[in-house]
Design a protein around this motif. Structure first.
Motif, PDB file in Angstrom:
ATOM      1  N   SER A 226       0.820  -1.212   0.000  1.00 18.58           N
ATOM      2  CA  SER A 226       0.000   0.000   0.000  1.00 18.58           C
ATOM      3  C   SER A 226       0.853   1.262   0.000  1.00 18.58           C
ATOM      4  N   HIS A 227       1.906   1.309   0.834  1.00 19.45           N
ATOM      5  CA  HIS A 227       2.687   2.556   0.839  1.00 19.45           C
ATOM      6  C   HIS A 227       3.600   2.656  -0.383  1.00 19.45           C
ATOM      7  N   ALA A 230       1.056   3.963  -2.977  1.00 19.56           N
ATOM      8  CA  ALA A 230       0.487   5.277  -2.650  1.00 19.56           C
ATOM      9  C   ALA A 230       1.518   6.393  -2.586  1.00 19.56           C
ATOM     10  N   ILE A 233       1.811   8.861  -5.489  1.00 21.23           N
ATOM     11  CA  ILE A 233       0.564   9.609  -5.647  1.00 21.23           C
ATOM     12  C   ILE A 233       0.431  10.648  -4.537  1.00 21.23           C
ATOM     13  N   PHE A 234       0.852  10.288  -3.337  1.00 23.08           N
ATOM     14  CA  PHE A 234       0.767  11.197  -2.199  1.00 23.08           C
ATOM     15  C   PHE A 234       1.634  12.433  -2.408  1.00 23.08           C
ATOM     16  N   PHE A 290       2.105   9.341   6.312  1.00 21.70           N
ATOM     17  CA  PHE A 290       1.191   9.854   5.292  1.00 21.70           C
ATOM     18  C   PHE A 290       0.185  10.859   5.864  1.00 21.70           C
ATOM     19  N   ALA A 350      -4.664  -1.901  -3.272  1.00 19.35           N
ATOM     20  CA  ALA A 350      -4.297  -0.497  -3.115  1.00 19.35           C
ATOM     21  C   ALA A 350      -4.583   0.298  -4.382  1.00 19.35           C
ATOM     22  N   LEU A 354      -7.250   3.381  -4.410  1.00 17.43           N
ATOM     23  CA  LEU A 354      -6.764   4.735  -4.685  1.00 17.43           C
ATOM     24  C   LEU A 354      -7.598   5.455  -5.736  1.00 17.43           C
ATOM     25  N   PRO A 359      -4.571   8.650  -0.464  1.00 16.55           N
ATOM     26  CA  PRO A 359      -3.493   7.756  -0.028  1.00 16.55           C
ATOM     27  C   PRO A 359      -3.451   7.472   1.468  1.00 16.55           C
ATOM     28  N   VAL A 362      -5.941   4.702   2.298  1.00 21.21           N
ATOM     29  CA  VAL A 362      -5.576   3.389   1.758  1.00 21.21           C
ATOM     30  C   VAL A 362      -4.443   2.775   2.580  1.00 21.21           C
ATOM     31  N   VAL A 363      -3.424   3.577   2.885  1.00 21.35           N
ATOM     32  CA  VAL A 363      -2.309   3.075   3.701  1.00 21.35           C
ATOM     33  C   VAL A 363      -2.799   2.681   5.087  1.00 21.35           C
TER      34      VAL A 363
END
Length: 387
Positions: A226-227, A230, A233-234, A290, A350, A354, A359, A362-363
């Motif tokens: 997930s991280h 993400a 995108i974050f 995040f 994820a 998203l 993000p 999701v994380v």
């Protein structure tokens, strides 16, 4: 004592070759995905190639335990096969070769990892395995950061072919290091050959604590996916990415020193409870990263995530290495499949989430699953310890 020191020095030299190989692997992760997009122009095909690589890593884990007994031969063979695959992609850049490369890289990486982890007690002895695992985590952390960072420099400056050839050369360096060092990696022949142990029989044979650690490891891979998905995108800024992974690597590097102090004081490596606590800390730290922290706060929490990540890796691998020879390779093979499967499923989940959620959410969801799984193992382990 002198023989132990010599074995550890030889192992440190091996870690040098392994670090070079890890550097090439993480450089390749960036280069291969970008090259797939460049070659096909299709986001779907790019995702399929990544999924193919992860799927082959999962399937490879189911059979890797059977070849892990070969030790050095299995590792050198995996390195040479992966190097040949990268050279083939440079000579014949096509979708068919790209698919073959994904298969070879997925299976080869899993075979190498399982053979290496299974062989550590034979290389340095059971009493030095925790220290050796710490060196492996340190080497991998350095290779990871250098691979990710150099990808942003090497690919624009020299192109994909140069990145693939550097990756191939990294595998050759690792294979040559393995071939040159007189380390014992092959399982001695048993006096009475036993029947091969299947995956289901292995799971029924292992104590419940190992099954719990497998479950936590799979949930951990789910959260890690997930991280990884993400993060760009974050905050797509290169400076943020560099800061993030550098802080993580320094934390993972420091884990070796923390575990060494632990062993000096307690006489044994961290066990299941420390593994579960480390996973909880790591998941909480990655989620906190995040939440829009200032630069100093981000560095602190990602450092904590890397430290916990390194601690859980060392304690997990050291625990599995206490298994008998006839079970160890298969256990690491199952572990590799669980980790690859968790990461693949995590990437799919994820990517889908998203589309609708930010993000941090999701994380938080996927690392929350790892937190709950690790918390359950910690609760059960603590209860059993008290009773």
């Amino acid at each position: 004592m002198q023989e132990d020191r010599r074995a550890l020095r030889l192992f440190v030299a091996l870690v040098g070759g392994y670090s070079v190989s890890a550097y090439g692997t993480y450089l390749n992760l960036v280069a291969l995905s970008l090259f797939t997009w460049h070659l096909t122009g299709s986001a779907f095909t790019t995702g399929v190639i990544m999924a193919l690589r992860l799927t082959c890593g999962f399937l490879g884990g189911l059979v890797a335990g059977r070849i892990a007994v070969a030790g050095r031969t299995a590792m050198i063979g995996s390195d040479i096969a992966q190097a040949a695959a990268m050279v083939a992609l440079v000579i014949w850049p096509s979708l068919a070769v790209l698919c073959a490369v994904a298969v070879v890289m997925g299976v080869g990486n899993t075979f190498f990892a399982v053979a290496l982890r299974s062989s550590v007690p034979r290389m340095v002895g059971q009493h030095q395995r925790t220290k050796a695992n710490g060196y492996l985590v340190t080497g991998r952390s350095i290779g990871t950061v250098l691979g990710f960072v150099s990808a942003g420099v090497l690919i624009p400056a020299a192109g994909y072919d140069a990145a693939f050839l550097v990756n191939a050369a990294s595998f050759v360096v690792c294979a040559a290091t393995l071939a040159a060092l007189p380390l014992g990696t092959t399982t001695p022949e048993p006096s009475r050959p036993s029947a091969p142990i299947g995956t289901l029989k292995l799971l029924r044979t292992l104590p419940a604590c190992f099954l719990g650690m497998f479950a936590v490891r799979g949930a951990d891979a789910l959260g890690s996916a997930s991280h990884n998905v993400a993060l760009p995108i974050f905050t797509p800024a290169p400076a943020f990415m560099s800061q993030f992974w550098t802080a993580w690597a320094i934390g993972a590097f420091s884990a070796h020193h923390v575990v060494s102090r632990w062993v000096e004081r307690r006489g044994s490596p961290p066990g299941e409870r420390a593994f579960a606590i480390g996973t909880c800390v790591m998941s909480l730290a990655f989620f906190t990263a995040f939440t829009g922290l200032p630069a100093v706060g981000l560095v602190v929490v990602v450092f904590a995530a890397g430290l916990a990540d390194g601690l859980t890796e060392i304690s997990y691998v050291s625990r599995l290495q206490t298994l008998p020879e006839e079970l160890r390779g298969r256990a690491f093979g199952v572990s590799a499949s669980v980790e690859a499967g968790g990461f693949a499923i995590g990437m799919l989940i994820a990517a889908g989430l998203l589309e609708a959620l930010p993000p941090p959410a999701v994380v938080g969801l996927l690392h929350g699953a790892a937190l709950v799984t690790a918390g359950t193992l910690l609760l059960i382990s603590t209860t059993l310890r008290r009773t």
